[in-house]
Motif scaffolding. Sequence first.
Motif, PDB file in Angstrom:
ATOM      1  N   LEU A 110       0.811  -1.212   0.000  1.00 21.22           N
ATOM      2  CA  LEU A 110       0.000   0.000   0.000  1.00 21.22           C
ATOM      3  C   LEU A 110       0.848   1.267   0.000  1.00 21.22           C
ATOM      4  CD1 LEU A 110      -2.702  -1.027   2.650  1.00 21.22           C
ATOM      5  CD2 LEU A 110      -2.923  -1.071   0.148  1.00 21.22           C
ATOM      6  N   HIS A 170       4.325   0.526  -4.298  1.00 18.63           N
ATOM      7  CA  HIS A 170       3.828  -0.461  -5.264  1.00 18.63           C
ATOM      8  C   HIS A 170       4.562  -0.326  -6.597  1.00 18.63           C
ATOM      9  CE1 HIS A 170       1.472   3.056  -6.428  1.00 18.63           C
ATOM     10  NE2 HIS A 170       0.874   3.046  -5.238  1.00 18.63           N
ATOM     11  N   PHE A 188      -4.628  -6.471  -1.025  1.00 21.76           N
ATOM     12  CA  PHE A 188      -3.996  -5.737  -2.114  1.00 21.76           C
ATOM     13  C   PHE A 188      -3.031  -6.641  -2.869  1.00 21.76           C
ATOM     14  CE2 PHE A 188      -0.668  -2.603  -3.505  1.00 21.76           C
ATOM     15  CZ  PHE A 188      -1.456  -1.845  -4.354  1.00 21.76           C
ATOM     16  N   ARG A 219      -3.679  -9.444  -6.722  1.00 16.82           N
ATOM     17  CA  ARG A 219      -2.930  -9.061  -7.922  1.00 16.82           C
ATOM     18  C   ARG A 219      -2.657 -10.309  -8.760  1.00 16.82           C
ATOM     19  NH1 ARG A 219      -1.088  -4.150 -10.528  1.00 16.82           N
ATOM     20  NH2 ARG A 219       0.191  -4.978 -12.218  1.00 16.82           N
ATOM     21  N   GLY A 279     -10.383  -8.389  -3.308  1.00 16.10           N
ATOM     22  CA  GLY A 279      -9.366  -7.371  -3.132  1.00 16.10           C
ATOM     23  C   GLY A 279      -9.972  -6.081  -2.633  1.00 16.10           C
ATOM     24  N   LEU A 280      -9.258  -4.995  -2.808  1.00 14.32           N
ATOM     25  CA  LEU A 280      -9.814  -3.689  -2.491  1.00 14.32           C
ATOM     26  C   LEU A 280     -10.910  -3.341  -3.484  1.00 14.32           C
ATOM     27  CD1 LEU A 280      -6.599  -1.540  -1.803  1.00 14.32           C
ATOM     28  CD2 LEU A 280      -7.869  -3.010  -0.210  1.00 14.32           C
ATOM     29  N   GLU A 325     -10.968   2.279  -4.258  1.00 12.37           N
ATOM     30  CA  GLU A 325      -9.937   2.319  -3.222  1.00 12.37           C
ATOM     31  C   GLU A 325      -8.569   2.011  -3.815  1.00 12.37           C
ATOM     32  OE1 GLU A 325     -12.434   0.911   0.744  1.00 12.37           O
ATOM     33  OE2 GLU A 325     -11.526  -0.613  -0.545  1.00 12.37           O
ATOM     34  N   GLU A 326      -8.506   0.975  -4.655  1.00 12.29           N
ATOM     35  CA  GLU A 326      -7.238   0.608  -5.275  1.00 12.29           C
ATOM     36  C   GLU A 326      -6.712   1.749  -6.145  1.00 12.29           C
ATOM     37  OE1 GLU A 326      -5.842  -3.519  -6.958  1.00 12.29           O
ATOM     38  OE2 GLU A 326      -6.940  -2.436  -8.523  1.00 12.29           O
TER      39      GLU A 326
END
Length: 306
Positions: free
Chosen positions: A177, A180, A249, A253, A280-281, A285-286
């Motif tokens: 977070l 990245h 997060f 992926r 996931g988020l 938000e992501e």
Amino acid sequence: MEYTIFGKTGVRVSKLGLGGAPLGGVFGAADELEVEKMIHEAIDGGINVIDTAPSYAEGESERRIGKALRGGKREQVFLATKAVGPGQRFGREETIRSVEDSLARLRTDRVDLLQIHDAEQRPFEEIVEETLPALEKLREDGKIRWIGVSTRDLPLLMGYIRLGRFDCVQFYARYTLIDHTAKDDLLPLASDANVGVMQGSPLGMGLLADVPAPFLKADVKEEAERRMAFLRFLRKTEPHGLVEPAMRFSLSRPDIHVTLTGAATREVLRANLAYCDGRGLEPAEEGRVFDLFQGKKLFADRGDAK
């Protein structure tokens, strides 16, 4: 548990893997019996990747894992370890000796994945000319199945991917977070090369769990705290409210095949397993996380200006 195909190996692996450092007590006391029970529960919970290294507690992690995998459990896991490590020369003889010692501690005649540990510690040429040929010979001999390399240095990993001789790369704390940057160049390159990808330390070496590793420098911790202040919108539970979003997060992926997390107790393991539901988020938000820190490294690569 979610599963994916681990790059060119074709092996079906769990998205969550068990990291070996805490199993040997690297980050604090870890009861050996509890560790064995926890490994068994991890396998029963669907985890089929265990990653360790000879340098974790001077081989104690490998020894405990080998003991826990007796009675047929060895065949249920994709077992990964590493060769040589910090403070050692990565020569041909040292590499072969390291692998032979690991096999003995792990109580097995072969490992599925053998990775060059902390590759930034030695010159690129030494690894290409000595370490890698030693591993390729061990693969010919049937003692290892696939070859990988690990380092936090993303440009260095990309150089190894371009050689076309590695099946896997492992980095740590570079798809989190608060940093990245692996998504910008490394992950697309690995995907194009069909190379398996593992990420260790999705919690940023404890920063996102509010327990930063003691070896982290003050300026890194200060910058991490500054960045975490922008992530209040993700905190849905307390204490340690960024643990769940940080885990989700990484786990969600698709081009990170395995997210490695350490656990020394079944309680921690069960919390980690709860995040393996494919969620996931939220997209908004992501996107906000990406916008906040796009291209902004928290952890420097070797070639960065001091």
